[in-house]
Write a protein that holds these residues in place. Sequence first.
Motif: not given
Length: 145
Positions: A96-108
Motif C-alpha cells: 500500500k505504501a509503494v502504491m500510494a507514493s506512485n498515486f500521489k504523483k498521479d502515476d496510477f
Amino acid sequence: MGIKTFLSKEQQEAIVQAIVDAENATSGEIRVHMESSCKIDVLDRATQIFKKLRMHKTELRNGALIYLAVKDRKFAILGDAGINAKVPDGFWDEIKAVMASNFKKDDFVTGLTVGIHMIGEKLKTYFPLMDDDENELSNEISFGA
C-alpha cells in the motif's frame, strides 16, 4: 471523461499483463476494480466489490482485490479469508505504501503494476503455483461508475 477511459488501452493492457505475470508465480487470484468515486468507507466499498466480482468463490479463498476510486483518491487492497488466515499482520502495508507514493504523483499505472507484482511475489510464498492451477477469475480490469 468516464472511468473506462481514464486509462488508455495500452495502459489497461499493461495492468492486465502485470496480473497475468503475477499469477504465473502463484495460485492466488488478483483483480483490479476502478471507480470514479467512493462515497462510503473505502474498505466497505472494496468488500462490496469483492463479493460482486465473486472473488470469495475461489477454491483456496486466495483472491486479492485492488480497489481504486480515482477522483476521491482512495484505494484499498483486500484479501480473501484463505490469505488472511495465513499471512502476518501488516501483510499489505508495504504494498500500500509503494502504491500510494506512485498515486500521489498521479502515476496510477506504475502504482498498480508495481503493486500487482508485489502481491504476486508475496502470495507465491503462501500459495505457490500448482501444476493443475486454473485461472479462476478474469484478469481484466473491472469498472464501476
